[in-house]
Design an enzyme around this catalytic site. Sequence first.
Site, mmCIF file in Angstrom:
data_model
loop_
_atom_site.group_PDB
_atom_site.id
_atom_site.type_symbol
_atom_site.label_atom_id
_atom_site.label_comp_id
_atom_site.label_asym_id
_atom_site.label_seq_id
_atom_site.Cartn_x
_atom_site.Cartn_y
_atom_site.Cartn_z
ATOM 1 N N HIS A 100 0.749 -1.227 -0.019
ATOM 2 C CA HIS A 100 0.045 -0.174 0.040
ATOM 3 C C HIS A 100 0.940 1.008 -0.215
ATOM 4 C CE1 HIS A 100 -3.789 2.063 0.184
ATOM 5 N NE2 HIS A 100 -3.256 2.879 1.535
ATOM 6 N N HIS A 102 0.957 5.433 -1.349
ATOM 7 C CA HIS A 102 0.728 6.672 -2.278
ATOM 8 C C HIS A 102 1.940 7.468 -2.241
ATOM 9 C CE1 HIS A 102 -3.467 5.803 -0.985
ATOM 10 N NE2 HIS A 102 -3.172 5.766 0.202
ATOM 11 N N ARG A 123 -4.760 15.826 6.266
ATOM 12 C CA ARG A 123 -5.166 15.963 4.935
ATOM 13 C C ARG A 123 -5.138 17.129 4.157
ATOM 14 N NH1 ARG A 123 -11.257 14.390 3.279
ATOM 15 N NH2 ARG A 123 -11.350 16.872 4.037
ATOM 16 N N TYR A 162 -5.067 7.728 -7.045
ATOM 17 C CA TYR A 162 -6.244 8.440 -7.406
ATOM 18 C C TYR A 162 -5.892 9.663 -7.861
ATOM 19 C CZ TYR A 162 -5.207 10.009 -2.516
ATOM 20 O OH TYR A 162 -4.820 10.500 -1.511
ATOM 21 N N HIS A 248 -11.850 3.900 -3.517
ATOM 22 C CA HIS A 248 -11.052 4.527 -2.215
ATOM 23 C C HIS A 248 -11.439 4.251 -1.082
ATOM 24 C CE1 HIS A 248 -10.070 7.702 0.310
ATOM 25 N NE2 HIS A 248 -9.282 7.742 -0.118
ATOM 26 N N ARG A 251 -16.491 6.022 1.939
ATOM 27 C CA ARG A 251 -16.898 7.253 1.861
ATOM 28 C C ARG A 251 -16.922 7.946 0.592
ATOM 29 N NH1 ARG A 251 -11.988 9.033 4.442
ATOM 30 N NH2 ARG A 251 -11.178 6.763 4.451
ATOM 31 N N HIS A 273 -9.541 1.067 1.044
ATOM 32 C CA HIS A 273 -9.637 1.472 2.623
ATOM 33 C C HIS A 273 -10.707 1.251 3.401
ATOM 34 C CE1 HIS A 273 -6.735 5.044 0.467
ATOM 35 N NE2 HIS A 273 -6.037 4.319 1.296
ATOM 36 N N GLU A 276 -10.129 2.877 8.585
ATOM 37 C CA GLU A 276 -9.085 3.491 9.383
ATOM 38 C C GLU A 276 -9.536 4.341 10.571
ATOM 39 O OE1 GLU A 276 -6.768 5.725 6.451
ATOM 40 O OE2 GLU A 276 -5.183 5.918 7.835
ATOM 41 N N HIS A 310 -5.666 -1.165 5.955
ATOM 42 C CA HIS A 310 -5.975 -0.683 7.500
ATOM 43 C C HIS A 310 -6.899 -1.618 8.431
ATOM 44 C CE1 HIS A 310 -3.803 2.714 6.258
ATOM 45 N NE2 HIS A 310 -4.871 3.217 5.686
ATOM 46 N N ASP A 361 2.035 3.165 3.012
ATOM 47 C CA ASP A 361 1.028 4.129 2.709
ATOM 48 C C ASP A 361 1.487 5.274 2.599
ATOM 49 O OD1 ASP A 361 -1.260 5.044 2.878
ATOM 50 O OD2 ASP A 361 -1.574 4.510 4.949
HETATM 51 ZN ZN ZN Z 1 -3.940 4.767 1.749
#
Ligand code: ZN
Length: 483
Positions: A100, A102, A123, A162, A248, A251, A273, A276, A310, A361
């Site tokens: 995993h 990003h 974020r 993404y 994703h 959500r 995901h 988490e 997660h 991650d």
């Molecule tokens: Zn992630």
Amino acid sequence: MSPTTPTNPPTDDPVGGVSAEFPPQNATDEVVSAGVAERQREPNTPTRWWAAYALLPTGLARDVTFEVEDGRFASVTPDTEPGGAERLPGVVLPGLANAHSHAFHRALRGRTHDRGGTFWTWRERMYAVARRLEPDSYLALARATYAEMALAGIACVGEFHYLHHQPDGTPYDDPNAMGEALRRAAREAGIRLTLLDTCYLVGGLSADGHAPLSPEQQRFGDGDAERWAERVARLADDATTRIGAAIHSVRAVPREHLATVATTNGGRPLHVHLSEQPAENEACQAFYGLTPTGLLDAEGVLGPHTTAVHATHLTDADIEALGTSHTTACFCPTTERDLADGIGPARRLLDAGAPLSLGSDQHAVIDLLEEARALEMNERLDTLQRGRFRPDELLATATDHACLGWTDAGRLEAGARADLVAVRLDTPRTAGSAPEQVLLAATAADVDTVVVDGRAVVTGGRHALGDVGALLTDAIDPLWEDQ
Ligand code: ZN
């Protein structure tokens, strides 16, 4: 990590052979260091290696010779003399699998600790980086990040991707320009890639339903699952790349689109995901009357090709559903502690039937040895018991290529892809350690040699691309100018 607000074709080894593309055949001088061009003229990777210790499927073996042919092990033979083979130091492990990633989150390392905050304020910083990236800068950042992974013994990465479109959501001329940048980045860094192209449709979930994408999320979205699938269908596997898919999260993908992504996937790896943060569970329960795991189960998303990333905040029924469906659970302990997510039920999931894998991650740390160790240490803190995982179980989690669609890698045995990771046993960290317990002592800094598909990517702790620290600095610094 999984940021939204709380509110093709079949897969079975269509490629067959193993890459001959590292060092990259089409690399140009402006994008790679002179070191690579130099190595392109010297493709002299040995085909016979020897190590005093190696962790084979049968356990620790001594004096092992590895014969490599066309990128695969022709033989793996213990109790041999080194003869003319290239000697590897320390103990040899299979290639590690980073399930995993990003890649662009690497730009956030060491930049999010000044104000405390929460997952959600973290974020905001991540979005600030995301909006600056274009295919060229994405390539540079991902290449440097993947090179850092190679230095850590990672032979294969699962990129949960993404960042699809231009910042305002308009597709690039090639709608997969950003995904193709990742493909090239992995190839030039000398590791395999599973591109988990991610369906990301809405901006979050609350008790009232889903929110539209925010301005900073526009570039993640394809509109609906059908258009996502059309774009992904234009991507193809190659010798070092597998195309997979991702939802994703519950959500970011409404219920009516989940089955479309799951069925379009056709047996390829499918990642999502999952739970988490408690806020996801609360919103999902309030809107759907189901846990996120329950929702995925009801929509046919769980199964042996699926990986739940997660899996931190689960009910007993969730653990049962993930275990009986043999859904892999990918833990990312250094991220989960960095973001204050919590400690997931790793041992209980494995006992229930869910294989475990590991990911770095958001790359606060890129060290799969540390991730494996943290899996055990978190269990100790949580249960007040030692020895929750045996060292061989930890190695299995760190080398799980199957959840990325590479069933022929992650084992030191004849026929498997020829990935070798030599970890020194004579450094200040590892000196005196028993070879079979190296995962409980070593760090990425102790990795000396990394061979991927028979090609030496890292030698003597140095990547073929040269100074990876400089590559990272050059890629990251411009992203923070004027921010
Ligand atoms: Zn992630």
